[in-house]
Enzyme design. Structure first.
Site, PDB file in Angstrom:
ATOM      1  N   SER A 141      29.062  30.716  43.437  1.00  0.00           N
ATOM      2  CA  SER A 141      30.061  31.786  43.295  1.00  0.00           C
ATOM      3  C   SER A 141      29.827  32.468  41.958  1.00  0.00           C
ATOM      4  CB  SER A 141      31.475  31.200  43.321  1.00  0.00           C
ATOM      5  OG  SER A 141      32.432  32.170  42.918  1.00  0.00           O
ATOM      6  N   TYR A 154      37.484  24.089  40.499  1.00  0.00           N
ATOM      7  CA  TYR A 154      36.636  24.901  41.387  1.00  0.00           C
ATOM      8  C   TYR A 154      35.574  25.654  40.588  1.00  0.00           C
ATOM      9  CZ  TYR A 154      35.075  28.451  44.652  1.00  0.00           C
ATOM     10  OH  TYR A 154      34.286  29.271  45.426  1.00  0.00           O
TER      11      TYR A 154
END
Ligand SMILES: NC(=O)c1ccc[n+]([C@@H]2O[C@H](COP(=O)([O-])OP(=O)(O)OC[C@H]3O[C@@H](n4cnc5c(N)ncnc54)[C@H](OP(=O)(O)O)[C@@H]3O)[C@@H](O)[C@H]2O)c1
Length: 274
Positions: A141, A154
């Protein structure tokens, strides 16, 4: 060894980016093995792909956070006489909230899926991938490039994926094994609901990508042998500029964006969304 059925092993194939990656591989003539917890969704995707005239993918329902998950997948592949020639480590999730407030077990689960399973599958199938000059596509990401208070575990998990993937690509370049790290920005999938984002946040509007476009970028980058794929100019700029911002500015900025999101006040498309 040569008689085994070569497959693209896609984790997190029950929806979102993973399902669209599976569709692209199928359209390009690859056989597939699909992993996720949701057996019914995997079966439906396998039916859809079979309906295109392609061989029906193997459906391997599995909780990647469970102990022994890698063994289960390896055994199921062996039982089907299938061997991965491409490994797509796509399964992953995050949780919105501060570390002290979120459930500890759920936060450990992020590490289990986003890091432990990704690394476990990579290590488990590395011999086969090296022998066949295979490929690995890891889905990271843009948030892997900077810390994320308000979604700390995360962001940190994706930092591992960004770092590990690039290093592995360098190590395996002599073996002709391509390792591509795909770094999407905000993409409309089931990710937001699982992370606990309010359903009415502004990320659903301007600038969000579709899972199909992200998957297409990832597939093209993998086939071109690229080490890093960041879809979209804004996301590219973010990945290069954010690490240059002093922590004293960046940390409160990200924290306040996540705070606004968790209090449902955010109506903008911010870089802290994914
Ligand atoms: N959406 C975004 O904005 C965005 C941005 C950047 C990166 N990403 C990354 O893109 C990847 C794909 O996410 P997505 O956006 O497509 O979200 P998604 O629609 O929620 O898909 C996530 C996939 O991971 C699977 N998964 C989750 N936990 C699992 C577990 N314990 N065991 C096995 N499979 C599991 C899910 O299947 P089951 O629930 O059926 O198990 C699902 O197939 C993730 O790594 C995510 O971090 C997403």
């Amino acid at each position: 060894m040569n008689e085994s059925r070569p497959v693209v092993l896609v984790t997190g194939a029950s929806g979102g980016i993973g399902a669209d990656l599976a569709r692209i591989f199928a359209r390009n003539g690859y056989d597939l093995a699909l992993v996720a917890r949701s057996k019914e969704l995997l079966e439906a995707l396998a039916d859809e792909i079979a309906g295109l005239g392609r061989p029906r993918p193997l459906v391997l329902p599995c909780d990647l956070a469970a102990a022994g998950a890698i063994d289960v997948i390896a055994e199921q592949l062996a039982a089907a006489d299938a061997v991965p020639v491409i490994l797509v480590n796509n399964a992953g999730y995050g949780l919105l909230g501060e570390v002290a407030a979120l459930d500890p077990v759920a936060q450990m689960g992020i590490i289990d899926v986003n890091i432990h399973a990704l690394l476990g599958l990579s290590l488990r199938f590395l011999p086969e991938l090296r022998a066949r000059r295979g490929k690995i596509l890891n889905v990271a990401s843009v948030v892997g490039f900077f810390p994320g208070p308000g979604m700390a575990v995360y962001y940190a998990s994706k930092a591992f994926v960004v770092s590990f993937g690039q290093a592995l690509a360098h190590e395996l370049r002599g073996d002709d094994v391509v390792v591509t790290t795909l770094c999407p920005g905000v993409t409309l999938t089931g990710f937001q609901a699982r992370a606990g984002f309010p359903t009415d946040v502004g990320i659903m509007r301007f600038g969000a990508a579709t899972s199909a476009s992200v998957a297409a970028s990832g597939y093209a980058g993998l086939m071109a042998g690229r080490r890093l794929v960041i879809p979209g100019l804004g996301n590219k700029l973010l990945c290069y500029i954010a690490p240059l911002i002093p922590s004293a500015i960046l940390l409160p900025l990200v924290a306040s964006m996540q705070k606004r999101r968790s209090t449902k006040l955010d109506r903008s498309n911010s870089f802290a969304s994914f």
